[in-house]
Design a protein around this motif. Sequence first.
Motif, short mmCIF file in Angstrom:
data_model
loop_
_atom_site.label_atom_id
_atom_site.label_comp_id
_atom_site.label_asym_id
_atom_site.label_seq_id
_atom_site.Cartn_x
_atom_site.Cartn_y
_atom_site.Cartn_z
N ILE A 168 0.85 -1.20 0.00
CA ILE A 168 0.00 0.00 0.00
C ILE A 168 0.88 1.25 0.00
O ILE A 168 0.63 2.20 -0.74
CB ILE A 168 -0.95 -0.01 1.21
CG1 ILE A 168 -2.00 -1.12 1.03
CG2 ILE A 168 -1.63 1.34 1.39
CD1 ILE A 168 -2.84 -1.37 2.26
N ASP A 169 1.94 1.24 0.82
CA ASP A 169 2.86 2.37 0.85
C ASP A 169 3.48 2.61 -0.52
O ASP A 169 3.61 3.74 -0.96
CB ASP A 169 3.97 2.14 1.87
CG ASP A 169 3.51 2.31 3.31
OD1 ASP A 169 2.40 2.85 3.52
OD2 ASP A 169 4.26 1.92 4.22
N ALA A 170 3.85 1.53 -1.19
CA ALA A 170 4.46 1.66 -2.52
C ALA A 170 3.46 2.27 -3.51
O ALA A 170 3.82 3.13 -4.32
CB ALA A 170 4.95 0.31 -3.02
N ALA A 171 2.21 1.83 -3.44
CA ALA A 171 1.19 2.38 -4.34
C ALA A 171 0.97 3.87 -4.06
O ALA A 171 0.89 4.67 -4.98
CB ALA A 171 -0.12 1.60 -4.19
N PHE A 172 0.88 4.22 -2.78
CA PHE A 172 0.72 5.63 -2.43
C PHE A 172 1.94 6.44 -2.85
O PHE A 172 1.81 7.57 -3.33
CB PHE A 172 0.50 5.81 -0.92
CG PHE A 172 -0.92 5.61 -0.49
CD1 PHE A 172 -1.97 6.20 -1.17
CD2 PHE A 172 -1.22 4.83 0.61
CE1 PHE A 172 -3.28 6.02 -0.78
CE2 PHE A 172 -2.53 4.65 1.02
CZ PHE A 172 -3.56 5.23 0.33
N ARG A 173 3.12 5.88 -2.68
CA ARG A 173 4.34 6.57 -3.05
C ARG A 173 4.35 6.87 -4.55
O ARG A 173 4.69 7.98 -4.96
CB ARG A 173 5.57 5.74 -2.66
CG ARG A 173 6.88 6.49 -2.80
CD ARG A 173 8.08 5.67 -2.30
NE ARG A 173 7.92 5.27 -0.91
CZ ARG A 173 7.73 4.00 -0.49
NH1 ARG A 173 7.68 3.02 -1.37
NH2 ARG A 173 7.59 3.72 0.78
N MET A 174 3.94 5.90 -5.35
CA MET A 174 3.90 6.11 -6.80
C MET A 174 2.90 7.20 -7.15
O MET A 174 3.17 8.07 -7.99
CB MET A 174 3.53 4.81 -7.52
CG MET A 174 4.65 3.80 -7.56
SD MET A 174 4.18 2.21 -8.29
CE MET A 174 3.42 2.71 -9.80
N ARG A 175 1.73 7.17 -6.51
CA ARG A 175 0.71 8.18 -6.79
C ARG A 175 1.17 9.57 -6.36
O ARG A 175 0.97 10.55 -7.08
CB ARG A 175 -0.60 7.80 -6.06
CG ARG A 175 -1.73 8.75 -6.32
CD ARG A 175 -2.17 8.68 -7.77
NE ARG A 175 -3.27 9.61 -7.97
CZ ARG A 175 -3.37 10.42 -9.00
NH1 ARG A 175 -2.47 10.39 -9.95
NH2 ARG A 175 -4.38 11.24 -9.11
N LEU A 176 1.79 9.64 -5.18
CA LEU A 176 2.29 10.94 -4.71
C LEU A 176 3.41 11.46 -5.60
O LEU A 176 3.49 12.67 -5.84
CB LEU A 176 2.77 10.83 -3.26
CG LEU A 176 1.66 10.72 -2.21
CD1 LEU A 176 2.27 10.45 -0.84
CD2 LEU A 176 0.80 11.96 -2.19
N ASP A 177 4.27 10.57 -6.09
CA ASP A 177 5.32 11.00 -7.02
C ASP A 177 4.70 11.59 -8.29
O ASP A 177 5.16 12.60 -8.81
CB ASP A 177 6.24 9.83 -7.38
CG ASP A 177 7.17 9.45 -6.24
OD1 ASP A 177 7.28 10.21 -5.26
OD2 ASP A 177 7.79 8.36 -6.33
N GLY A 178 3.64 10.93 -8.79
CA GLY A 178 2.95 11.45 -9.97
C GLY A 178 2.33 12.81 -9.71
O GLY A 178 2.43 13.73 -10.53
N LEU A 179 1.68 12.94 -8.57
CA LEU A 179 1.06 14.23 -8.21
C LEU A 179 2.12 15.31 -8.03
O LEU A 179 1.91 16.46 -8.42
CB LEU A 179 0.23 14.09 -6.94
CG LEU A 179 -1.07 13.30 -7.08
CD1 LEU A 179 -1.70 13.08 -5.71
CD2 LEU A 179 -2.03 13.98 -8.01
N SER A 180 3.26 14.95 -7.45
CA SER A 180 4.34 15.92 -7.28
C SER A 180 4.84 16.42 -8.63
O SER A 180 5.10 17.61 -8.81
CB SER A 180 5.49 15.31 -6.49
OG SER A 180 5.10 15.03 -5.17
N GLY A 181 4.96 15.50 -9.58
CA GLY A 181 5.38 15.90 -10.92
C GLY A 181 4.38 16.82 -11.59
O GLY A 181 4.76 17.81 -12.23
N GLU A 182 3.08 16.49 -11.44
CA GLU A 182 2.05 17.34 -12.02
C GLU A 182 2.06 18.72 -11.35
O GLU A 182 1.91 19.74 -12.03
CB GLU A 182 0.68 16.69 -11.85
CG GLU A 182 0.48 15.47 -12.72
CD GLU A 182 -0.87 14.80 -12.47
OE1 GLU A 182 -1.79 15.47 -11.97
OE2 GLU A 182 -0.98 13.60 -12.76
N LEU A 183 2.24 18.75 -10.05
CA LEU A 183 2.27 20.02 -9.33
C LEU A 183 3.47 20.86 -9.76
O LEU A 183 3.35 22.07 -9.95
CB LEU A 183 2.31 19.77 -7.82
CG LEU A 183 2.24 20.99 -6.92
CD1 LEU A 183 0.96 21.77 -7.17
CD2 LEU A 183 2.33 20.57 -5.47
N ALA A 184 4.62 20.21 -9.95
CA ALA A 184 5.80 20.94 -10.40
C ALA A 184 5.57 21.53 -11.80
O ALA A 184 5.96 22.66 -12.08
CB ALA A 184 7.02 20.02 -10.40
#
Length: 138
Positions: A52-68
Motif C-alpha cells: 500500500i505504501d508503494a502504491a501511495f508513493r507512486m501516486r504521490l510521485d505522480g502528483l508531485s510531478g504534475e504540481l511541479a
Amino acid sequence: MKRAPKIRQNLYIDREIGDALEALAKGRAGNKSRLVNDALRSWIHHRGVSEIDAAFRMRLDGLSGELAGARRDIDILLESLALFIRYQLMVTPPLADSDAAGRAQGRERFEAFITQVGRQIATGKRSIAAGHAEGEGV
C-alpha cells in the motif's frame, strides 16, 4: 472468545533460525508455534502495508510531478504577464485628463476584456490552446 482452528504445518527452516526459535521459546516468549504464528502474522501484515505504501508513493510521485509542471506553467504565465504590462506601460502614452472619449473607450475595452476572461474560464476554453488563431477573442 472463540479461537480459530489450528492447522499443522511441516516446515523446513535453517538451523540458525531453529536454534534462535528454540532459545526464544525457552524464555518468557512462549512456545515455538505461537512465536512462529505471531512472526508470520506480523510479516504478512507489514508486507501488505508495504505494498500500500508503494502504491501511495507512486501516486504521490505522480502528483508531485504534475504540481511541479503546474508551478512552472504559473511562473511562465506570471512572468509573461509582468513583461507585457511593463511593455504596455512604457510604450502607451497616458490619456489627457480632458480626453473623456478615450477614457470611455478604455473602460469599454476593459469591460469587454473582463467579460471575455470570465467566459473563457466558465467554458474551459483557453486562448493559447491549439485551434485558437490570433485575432479571436476580445
